[in-house]
Motif scaffolding. Structure first.
Motif, mmCIF file in Angstrom:
data_model
loop_
_atom_site.group_PDB
_atom_site.id
_atom_site.type_symbol
_atom_site.label_atom_id
_atom_site.label_comp_id
_atom_site.label_asym_id
_atom_site.label_seq_id
_atom_site.Cartn_x
_atom_site.Cartn_y
_atom_site.Cartn_z
ATOM 1 N N GLY A 185 -62.400 -27.324 63.665
ATOM 2 C CA GLY A 185 -63.116 -27.877 65.303
ATOM 3 C C GLY A 185 -63.635 -29.501 65.138
ATOM 4 N N ILE A 186 -64.016 -29.965 64.723
ATOM 5 C CA ILE A 186 -64.327 -31.043 64.057
ATOM 6 C C ILE A 186 -63.045 -32.487 63.243
ATOM 7 C CG2 ILE A 186 -66.479 -31.357 62.618
ATOM 8 C CD1 ILE A 186 -68.340 -32.847 64.281
ATOM 9 N N GLY A 187 -62.717 -33.557 63.431
ATOM 10 C CA GLY A 187 -62.137 -34.577 62.625
ATOM 11 C C GLY A 187 -63.514 -34.928 61.879
ATOM 12 N N GLU A 188 -62.064 -36.131 60.876
ATOM 13 C CA GLU A 188 -63.220 -36.239 59.743
ATOM 14 C C GLU A 188 -64.368 -37.956 60.219
ATOM 15 O OE1 GLU A 188 -60.945 -38.186 56.631
ATOM 16 O OE2 GLU A 188 -62.933 -38.495 55.404
ATOM 17 N N SER A 189 -63.398 -38.278 61.423
ATOM 18 C CA SER A 189 -63.908 -39.395 62.220
ATOM 19 C C SER A 189 -65.058 -38.995 62.458
ATOM 20 C CB SER A 189 -62.151 -40.707 62.517
ATOM 21 O OG SER A 189 -62.177 -39.781 63.703
ATOM 22 N N ALA A 190 -64.650 -38.395 63.205
ATOM 23 C CA ALA A 190 -65.851 -37.584 64.475
ATOM 24 C C ALA A 190 -66.987 -36.691 63.335
ATOM 25 C CB ALA A 190 -65.674 -36.052 65.086
ATOM 26 N N LEU A 191 -66.719 -36.352 62.624
ATOM 27 C CA LEU A 191 -67.764 -35.993 61.608
ATOM 28 C C LEU A 191 -68.727 -36.859 60.480
ATOM 29 C CD1 LEU A 191 -67.954 -32.897 60.192
ATOM 30 C CD2 LEU A 191 -67.720 -34.424 58.177
ATOM 31 N N VAL A 192 -67.837 -38.244 59.858
ATOM 32 C CA VAL A 192 -68.272 -39.347 59.274
ATOM 33 C C VAL A 192 -69.344 -40.017 60.464
ATOM 34 C CG1 VAL A 192 -67.783 -41.256 58.543
ATOM 35 C CG2 VAL A 192 -66.701 -39.408 57.773
ATOM 36 N N THR A 193 -68.739 -40.228 62.243
ATOM 37 C CA THR A 193 -69.754 -40.859 63.107
ATOM 38 C C THR A 193 -70.845 -40.239 62.734
ATOM 39 O OG1 THR A 193 -67.627 -41.806 63.518
ATOM 40 C CG2 THR A 193 -69.665 -41.831 64.858
ATOM 41 N N LYS A 194 -70.979 -39.143 63.051
ATOM 42 C CA LYS A 194 -72.680 -38.395 63.121
ATOM 43 C C LYS A 194 -73.365 -38.460 62.306
ATOM 44 C CE LYS A 194 -70.399 -34.678 66.520
ATOM 45 N NZ LYS A 194 -70.938 -35.040 67.908
ATOM 46 N N LEU A 195 -72.540 -38.350 60.768
ATOM 47 C CA LEU A 195 -72.922 -38.726 59.471
ATOM 48 C C LEU A 195 -74.047 -39.871 58.787
ATOM 49 C CD1 LEU A 195 -71.603 -35.251 58.338
ATOM 50 C CD2 LEU A 195 -73.832 -35.605 59.323
ATOM 51 N N ALA A 196 -72.879 -40.648 59.958
ATOM 52 C CA ALA A 196 -72.616 -42.409 58.982
ATOM 53 C C ALA A 196 -74.344 -43.035 58.865
ATOM 54 C CB ALA A 196 -72.539 -43.240 60.557
ATOM 55 N N ASP A 197 -75.123 -43.236 59.330
ATOM 56 C CA ASP A 197 -76.094 -43.371 58.983
ATOM 57 C C ASP A 197 -76.392 -42.617 57.454
ATOM 58 O OD1 ASP A 197 -77.125 -41.380 60.518
ATOM 59 O OD2 ASP A 197 -79.056 -41.344 60.315
ATOM 60 N N LEU A 198 -76.965 -40.835 57.492
ATOM 61 C CA LEU A 198 -76.960 -40.140 56.059
ATOM 62 C C LEU A 198 -75.797 -40.947 54.930
ATOM 63 C CD1 LEU A 198 -77.610 -36.994 57.048
ATOM 64 C CD2 LEU A 198 -79.137 -38.308 56.859
ATOM 65 N N ILE A 199 -74.288 -41.142 55.291
ATOM 66 C CA ILE A 199 -73.758 -41.071 54.585
ATOM 67 C C ILE A 199 -73.780 -43.265 53.829
ATOM 68 C CG2 ILE A 199 -71.291 -42.241 54.061
ATOM 69 C CD1 ILE A 199 -70.673 -39.703 55.676
ATOM 70 N N ASP A 200 -74.537 -43.964 54.578
ATOM 71 C CA ASP A 200 -74.589 -45.362 54.372
ATOM 72 C C ASP A 200 -75.859 -45.506 53.355
ATOM 73 O OD1 ASP A 200 -73.305 -46.386 55.744
ATOM 74 O OD2 ASP A 200 -74.039 -47.405 57.507
ATOM 75 N N GLN A 201 -77.029 -44.064 53.731
ATOM 76 C CA GLN A 201 -78.405 -43.972 52.623
ATOM 77 C C GLN A 201 -78.145 -43.391 51.484
ATOM 78 O OE1 GLN A 201 -80.824 -42.166 55.335
ATOM 79 N NE2 GLN A 201 -80.393 -44.044 57.251
ATOM 80 N N GLN A 202 -76.698 -42.820 51.406
ATOM 81 C CA GLN A 202 -76.599 -42.419 50.332
ATOM 82 C C GLN A 202 -76.794 -43.150 48.746
ATOM 83 O OE1 GLN A 202 -72.365 -40.388 50.121
ATOM 84 N NE2 GLN A 202 -71.391 -42.250 49.873
ATOM 85 N N THR A 203 -77.595 -42.427 48.202
ATOM 86 C CA THR A 203 -77.598 -42.764 46.596
ATOM 87 C C THR A 203 -77.306 -41.520 45.463
ATOM 88 O OG1 THR A 203 -79.847 -42.788 47.103
ATOM 89 C CG2 THR A 203 -77.972 -45.412 46.758
ATOM 90 N N ASN A 204 -77.701 -40.592 46.396
ATOM 91 C CA ASN A 204 -78.391 -39.503 45.378
ATOM 92 C C ASN A 204 -79.523 -38.554 45.843
ATOM 93 O OD1 ASN A 204 -78.751 -37.744 43.122
ATOM 94 N ND2 ASN A 204 -80.867 -38.291 42.655
ATOM 95 N N PRO A 205 -78.983 -37.311 46.677
ATOM 96 C CA PRO A 205 -77.467 -37.160 46.507
ATOM 97 C C PRO A 205 -76.896 -38.033 47.341
ATOM 98 C CG PRO A 205 -79.244 -35.590 47.609
ATOM 99 C CD PRO A 205 -79.649 -36.801 47.495
#
Lengths: 416, 416
Positions: free
Chosen positions: A187-207
């Motif tokens: 019920g959510i598209g990839e780009s919308a999901l990625v936008t909502k998680l953008a800062d978490l994804i940007d900071q990602q190193t481990n996990p």
């Protein structure tokens, strides 16, 4: 450790089929912490395949060849690799027994070239094919490892998970533990999901967080690297908690090999609830998806395909005047269908689908207009309108999957 | 003329996205009569990309690079090719104007790296991007042609069709006409079909014969090269005639984008016949496949999903004692289901599916045991037993497709 994947098949070169096995293998290798540096495709041609193997040899440690293990003259991957390795082809007895049993059971004549599917280069470790004929192989040379996998995605995936992955995990054992967790969203598209998680994804190193768009759903894979399992699990728990706070409304389950229908059928079985459906534009797809799940009979006895107005009236015992008054593509009709299906089948839940699959409009409504009705236990039945897009068949698929989504949310709400 | 496609992107190497642009380009090139000999994927790494271009240079005439034209740090395809060609990057004014207008219109700040998307190697022909920012390029060296295309499928496809394809068609204008014909077969495996056509395939030069195994069916593509269309058609007719003499019993239709359900629904519509189904193990899949076909409502009004014994009795009005006596997985039950579905739906044809989807046995019969019943017009109804194999879902798919196969053969026999 550098890995390389070579897909063999003229039909891939010609663009007649999309190569989905290479991404699968690449994804699995990434999950094992093995870096894929090169992917390539060559046709069913021994000379060019030999050149590709030679090139891979010059730059990669693990060389995975997919496709061309079948019984036809085109299929020459195994023969070409064996010649390159200067090994004869030998019979793998369990694979041969499996093939012979298949032909005996299905009473079909077995041809000489079917036997070829049970052969592999001498000194290989055979890889069992749980869903097909062709045996796979792992061959260890001095400094290089070669792997032969079948081309059909269902065969390759089953073989990889059952046999190849455990062997590779053992072979390239990492000092640290790599642990992954897959979260699934509908019920959510990839780009919308990625936008909502953008800062978490940007900071990602481990996990790390890796989103993947699948057909009509999105998954994200969280991967933690740690000294030991407990610590990795804690890291994943912490990250998942942050993810769920943001997009938990779309979450429906865990695991690489899972699906919304599997989760819903599992929940229904656990709670002892039964379900039926009345399907117009989906024409049986929703019920067929229930039937995909092993053990579906605990929650599902049968239902209705009511494609025409007349059959909505006849099979579901709805007054045709009511259908004509509201139109078949309407909230009222979706509710009536769900209610009547539930009543006639004496189930806890009735789901109804009515709408415009397209390409033409219906009752003046554009293709993609869909009403899904839900009659849930003793609650007031309701219907929701959706405006799906793309092709006829994708509209029908999105409809069926959204039916499971609505049931899932009813079950979640009922629990609270 | 040898073409090679290099897809650039670490996300493809890691299996995070499936590479759908390479098959698209490959298919388009095949359609233009340009042979693709190699496809490869490299990550966003200038050194390895340079090596891939150098390798392509050594073996291919037309080198198509896709992806890595975007504005981020990862995107270095254009810069790497320009450096390899020893050409500076220059601004394409129309592309720059397009980008500036976009940022002005959306009132978003334009960054320096957005400007990079309007640049291309000097002495290139720009390829307009109708749906995105990044301009593409065609660069003609002495003996090699290079093409830069964007990674996102929607941008690549639009650019290819609008700009790249016309340029290539003009450039590689073939003296001869290449004409293909696809024949589709159901009910025979690839290896059996190839065995029956072995000598024809061995002798193949012009026209060629290429078999492809698809999900539950096999297609063969005949391709003739001739001075003009009429001659190519005659060559294809002659070869098809030989093929049909051997495997015509399994043939059901023509064309790359066709299916057995499409052919059956088309035949039914043409003859003004109607169809219904009662489905147990397939649980609606057969009817859903009818619904896949646009215009299905002319031949299909609705039908039954009867998963349990109770619903076979209830919905189809079959005496439960009869079902218990014969067992639900039986010829008698399949016939009764088909007959009753036809009668209750007042159709010309009733199709019934009952069997064991697995993984467990049912009534002592192994997974894959399936009876398909056919009630066809005023003929004596019958059922056939099948022993399908592989996974639960593949057994169900084979069952549904075989239902169409049986109907197809009834329709063929009825015509004669």
């Amino acid at each position: 450790m550098r890995a390389e994947i070579i897909a063999v098949g003229t039909e891939i070169l010609l663009g007649e089929i999309t190569n989905t096995t290479t991404p699968f293998v690449a994804h699995e290798l990434a999950d094992l912490g093995i870096d894929v540096y090169y992917q390539s495709v060559v046709g069913d041609n021994a000379k060019r395949l030999t050149a590709a193997i030679k090139l891979a040899d010059s730059r990669s440690d693990l060389i995975i060849l997919t496709g061309g293990l079948g019984p036809t003259k085109d299929d020459l991957t195994k023969q070409t690799l064996a010649a390159y390795l200067k090994e004869p082809l030998v019979v793998d007895q369990p694979a041969m027994a499996h093939i012979e049993a298949y032909y005996k059971r299905t009473q079909r004549p077995m041809t000489q070239n079917n036997r070829l599917q049970a052969m592999l280069p001498a000194n290989s470790t055979p890889l069992n094919n749980p869903v097909g004929m062709a045996v796979g192989a792992l061959y260890q040379a001095d400094t290089r490892t070669y792997m032969l996998l079948p081309g059909p995605p269902s065969e390759l995936e089953a073989m990889f998970i059952d046999s190849a992955r455990p062997l590779l995990a053992k072979k390239y054992h990492q000092a640290n533990v790599l642990t992954s967790r897959v979260l699934r969203f509908h019920g959510i598209g990839e780009s919308a999901l990625v936008t909502k998680l953008a800062d978490l994804i940007d900071q990602q190193t481990n996990p790390t967080i890796a989103p993947y768009a699948k057909a009509n759903e999105v998954t994200i894979r969280l991967t933690a690297e740690a000294n030991e399992q407990t610590q990795a699990k804690q890291m994943l728990d912490h990250l998942e908690n942050q993810v769920q706070q943001r997009v938990g409304a779309y979450f429906y389950g865990y695991g690489e090999h899972n699906s919304l229908e599997k989760v819903v059928v599992g929940l229904l079985a656990k709670r002892g609830l039964t379900i039926t459906a009345a399907e117009s534009l989906t024409a049986g797809m929703f019920q067929s998806m229930i039937g995909n799940v092993s053990g579906a009979s605990a929650v599902f006895s049968g239902g209705y395909v009511t494609y025409s107005l007349a059959e909505k009236a006849h099979l579901l015992e709805i007054d045709p005047a009511y259908l004509q008054q509201h139109g078949v593509v309407s909230e009222a009709t979706a509710i009536a269908m769900a209610q009547q299906a539930k009543k006639l089948q004496k189930t806890d839940i009735g789901v109804a689908f009515t709408g415009v699959a397209g390409p033409d409009t219906l009752e003046g409504q554009p293709a993609g207009t869909v009403y899904i009705g839900i009659a849930y236990r003793d609650q007031k039945p309701f219907a929701r309108q959706f405006n799906f897009s793309r092709s006829r068949n994708l509209i029908r698929q999105q409809s069926a999957l959204t039916g499971f989504d609505l049931v899932y949310h009813q079950l979640q709400a009922d629990q609270k």
